[in-house]
Design a protein around this motif. Structure first.
Motif, PDB file in Angstrom:
ATOM      1  N   VAL A 144       1.394  -7.660 -48.105  1.00 28.38           N
ATOM      2  CA  VAL A 144       1.779  -6.795 -49.219  1.00 28.38           C
ATOM      3  C   VAL A 144       3.127  -7.252 -49.779  1.00 28.38           C
ATOM      4  CG1 VAL A 144       2.939  -5.095 -47.735  1.00 28.38           C
ATOM      5  CG2 VAL A 144       1.986  -4.371 -49.931  1.00 28.38           C
ATOM      6  N   GLU A 145       3.310  -7.025 -51.069  1.00 29.77           N
ATOM      7  CA  GLU A 145       4.572  -7.379 -51.711  1.00 29.77           C
ATOM      8  C   GLU A 145       5.700  -6.454 -51.266  1.00 29.77           C
ATOM      9  OE1 GLU A 145       3.990  -7.199 -55.899  1.00 29.77           O
ATOM     10  OE2 GLU A 145       3.013  -9.161 -56.015  1.00 29.77           O
ATOM     11  N   VAL A 146       6.903  -6.995 -51.235  1.00 31.72           N
ATOM     12  CA  VAL A 146       8.095  -6.165 -51.117  1.00 31.72           C
ATOM     13  C   VAL A 146       8.314  -5.500 -52.474  1.00 31.72           C
ATOM     14  CG1 VAL A 146      10.587  -6.148 -50.700  1.00 31.72           C
ATOM     15  CG2 VAL A 146       9.105  -7.684 -49.384  1.00 31.72           C
ATOM     16  N   LEU A 218       4.672  -3.248 -34.052  1.00 27.03           N
ATOM     17  CA  LEU A 218       4.851  -4.496 -34.788  1.00 27.03           C
ATOM     18  C   LEU A 218       4.876  -5.660 -33.812  1.00 27.03           C
ATOM     19  CD1 LEU A 218       5.405  -5.884 -37.545  1.00 27.03           C
ATOM     20  CD2 LEU A 218       7.849  -5.640 -37.036  1.00 27.03           C
ATOM     21  N   PHE A 219       3.998  -6.614 -34.019  1.00 28.02           N
ATOM     22  CA  PHE A 219       3.923  -7.801 -33.180  1.00 28.02           C
ATOM     23  C   PHE A 219       4.663  -8.974 -33.813  1.00 28.02           C
ATOM     24  CE2 PHE A 219       1.539 -11.769 -32.235  1.00 28.02           C
ATOM     25  CZ  PHE A 219       1.802 -11.868 -30.887  1.00 28.02           C
ATOM     26  N   GLN A 220       4.510  -9.147 -35.133  1.00 27.75           N
ATOM     27  CA  GLN A 220       5.148 -10.257 -35.841  1.00 27.75           C
ATOM     28  C   GLN A 220       5.208  -9.945 -37.324  1.00 27.75           C
ATOM     29  OE1 GLN A 220       7.342 -12.669 -36.046  1.00 27.75           O
ATOM     30  NE2 GLN A 220       6.326 -13.901 -34.453  1.00 27.75           N
ATOM     31  N   ARG A 221       6.204 -10.487 -37.982  1.00 30.96           N
ATOM     32  CA  ARG A 221       6.293 -10.363 -39.441  1.00 30.96           C
ATOM     33  C   ARG A 221       6.792 -11.674 -40.005  1.00 30.96           C
ATOM     34  NH1 ARG A 221       8.856  -5.393 -40.602  1.00 30.96           N
ATOM     35  NH2 ARG A 221       6.765  -4.580 -41.093  1.00 30.96           N
ATOM     36  N   TRP A 222       6.080 -12.170 -41.026  1.00 36.68           N
ATOM     37  CA  TRP A 222       6.445 -13.410 -41.695  1.00 36.68           C
ATOM     38  C   TRP A 222       6.636 -13.168 -43.185  1.00 36.68           C
ATOM     39  CZ3 TRP A 222       1.325 -14.022 -39.133  1.00 36.68           C
ATOM     40  CH2 TRP A 222       1.459 -14.388 -37.796  1.00 36.68           C
ATOM     41  N   GLY A 223       7.252 -14.132 -43.835  1.00 33.66           N
ATOM     42  CA  GLY A 223       7.432 -14.057 -45.282  1.00 33.66           C
ATOM     43  C   GLY A 223       6.230 -14.548 -46.053  1.00 33.66           C
ATOM     44  N   ALA A 229       9.960 -17.482 -42.008  1.00 36.81           N
ATOM     45  CA  ALA A 229      10.746 -16.291 -41.679  1.00 36.81           C
ATOM     46  C   ALA A 229      10.767 -15.285 -42.827  1.00 36.81           C
ATOM     47  CB  ALA A 229      12.174 -16.694 -41.321  1.00 36.81           C
ATOM     48  N   PHE A 230      10.707 -14.028 -42.473  1.00 35.17           N
ATOM     49  CA  PHE A 230      10.879 -12.940 -43.432  1.00 35.17           C
ATOM     50  C   PHE A 230      12.366 -12.643 -43.551  1.00 35.17           C
ATOM     51  CE2 PHE A 230      11.310  -8.328 -44.252  1.00 35.17           C
ATOM     52  CZ  PHE A 230      10.659  -8.263 -45.484  1.00 35.17           C
ATOM     53  N   THR A 231      12.891 -12.673 -44.787  1.00 38.91           N
ATOM     54  CA  THR A 231      14.317 -12.452 -45.023  1.00 38.91           C
ATOM     55  C   THR A 231      14.515 -11.442 -46.142  1.00 38.91           C
ATOM     56  OG1 THR A 231      14.646 -14.126 -46.755  1.00 38.91           O
ATOM     57  CG2 THR A 231      14.648 -14.895 -44.451  1.00 38.91           C
ATOM     58  N   LYS A 236       7.307 -10.969 -50.410  1.00 40.17           N
ATOM     59  CA  LYS A 236       6.181 -10.302 -49.763  1.00 40.17           C
ATOM     60  C   LYS A 236       6.302 -10.513 -48.258  1.00 40.17           C
ATOM     61  CE  LYS A 236       2.608 -13.893 -49.572  1.00 40.17           C
ATOM     62  NZ  LYS A 236       1.214 -14.233 -49.939  1.00 40.17           N
ATOM     63  N   HIS A 237       5.410  -9.879 -47.518  1.00 37.90           N
ATOM     64  CA  HIS A 237       5.392 -10.105 -46.073  1.00 37.90           C
ATOM     65  C   HIS A 237       3.966 -10.014 -45.557  1.00 37.90           C
ATOM     66  CE1 HIS A 237       5.071  -5.720 -44.992  1.00 37.90           C
ATOM     67  NE2 HIS A 237       5.662  -5.585 -46.169  1.00 37.90           N
ATOM     68  N   VAL A 238       3.743 -10.712 -44.464  1.00 43.00           N
ATOM     69  CA  VAL A 238       2.513 -10.598 -43.682  1.00 43.00           C
ATOM     70  C   VAL A 238       2.937 -10.015 -42.342  1.00 43.00           C
ATOM     71  CG1 VAL A 238       0.622 -11.835 -42.560  1.00 43.00           C
ATOM     72  CG2 VAL A 238       1.404 -12.534 -44.847  1.00 43.00           C
TER      73      VAL A 238
END
Length: 246
Positions: A144-146, A218-223, A229-231, A236-238
């Protein structure tokens, strides 16, 4: 008037693959399917808002058994008309509450689909519904988008998406309710057509709390699907949530 297919009736379904053609590019689809196949870990998968099968079809071609839930019969009809689509079982209904008689190692919602649920209550219900469908140790993936409210100048509510001599698109935000509408205007042969679709934008931390309410973590979050990395600059994020082992 909104019909039984919600906002994704025949008119939208007929043009959906073409209007979202960038999302069907092999580089985008294959990267997402690589991640989902890995997370399925040889088990079965359930897609929320399966639509015309952009992800479900190539994932099933990898040997993952995929089922789906979708409100729109028109979208699902196009899935079933594609090669291999007839083998994918789809239940018609609202994916926040509709249940199927199986459990899965993977449930996933991609391309902002969770924002089609236009209230916080419905989004919370979705997480609880997912938890009911996950086997112990199973994963729930949300792409989903930020929310893009940083693009809003002070006192403004509209974010332009694109313009051309015959097409305009823009989002209208209500930051008090986290509601937004995506609006599309097209002129064909001198006649204008307008479509407006409502959404509810949601923050990553809010999704995390919804997951906790449903017994997930939450197990993991990516960009993105490349697992970068999600920053604070990510658009968006997965996010991958996990159901505890019994």
């Amino acid at each position: 008037m909104i019909g039984e297919d919600g906002y994704f009736g025949e008119g939208v379904a007929r043009r959906y693959d073409e209007s979202s053609s960038d999302m069907f590019l092999p580089g985008i689809v294959d990267t997402a399917v690589d991640v989902l196949e890995d997370l399925a870990a040889g088990g079965t998968a359930l897609e929320l808002g399966i639509g015309t099968g952009r992800i479900a079809l190539p994932l099933s071609q990898r040997g993952v058994k995929v089922r789906g839930i979708d409100l729109s019969r028109a979208m699902v009809a196009r899935l079933h008309a594609k090669p291999g689509g007839g083998a994918i079982d789809v239940t018609i209904g609202d994916f926040s509450t509709t249940q199927v008689p199986d459990t899965f190692s993977l449930v996933y919602s991609v391309f902002n689909t969770i924002t089609n649920l236009t209230s916080q209550e419905a989004q919370v219900a979705c997480f609880r519904n997912v938890a009911r469908h996950l086997a112990p140790g199973g994963r729930f993936v949300v792409e989903v988008e930020v929310p893009e409210i940083r693009k809003l100048p002070p006192g403004h509510r509209i974010v332009p998406l694109y313009t051309s001599p015959t097409q305009w698109a823009f989002d209208v935000y209500d930051t008090a309710t986290q509601s937004m509408t995506s609006n599309y205007i097209e002129v064909v042969d001198g006649r204008g057509e307008n479509q407006s679709i409502p959404f509810r934008y949601v923050w990553p931390s809010e999704l995390d709390l919804m997951a906790r309410l449903a017994g997930l973590r939450l197990f993991q979050r990516w960009g993105g699907w490349t697992r970068h990395a999600f920053t604070h600059e990510s658009t968006k994020h997965v996010s991958v949530y996990e159901k505890a082992e019994d």
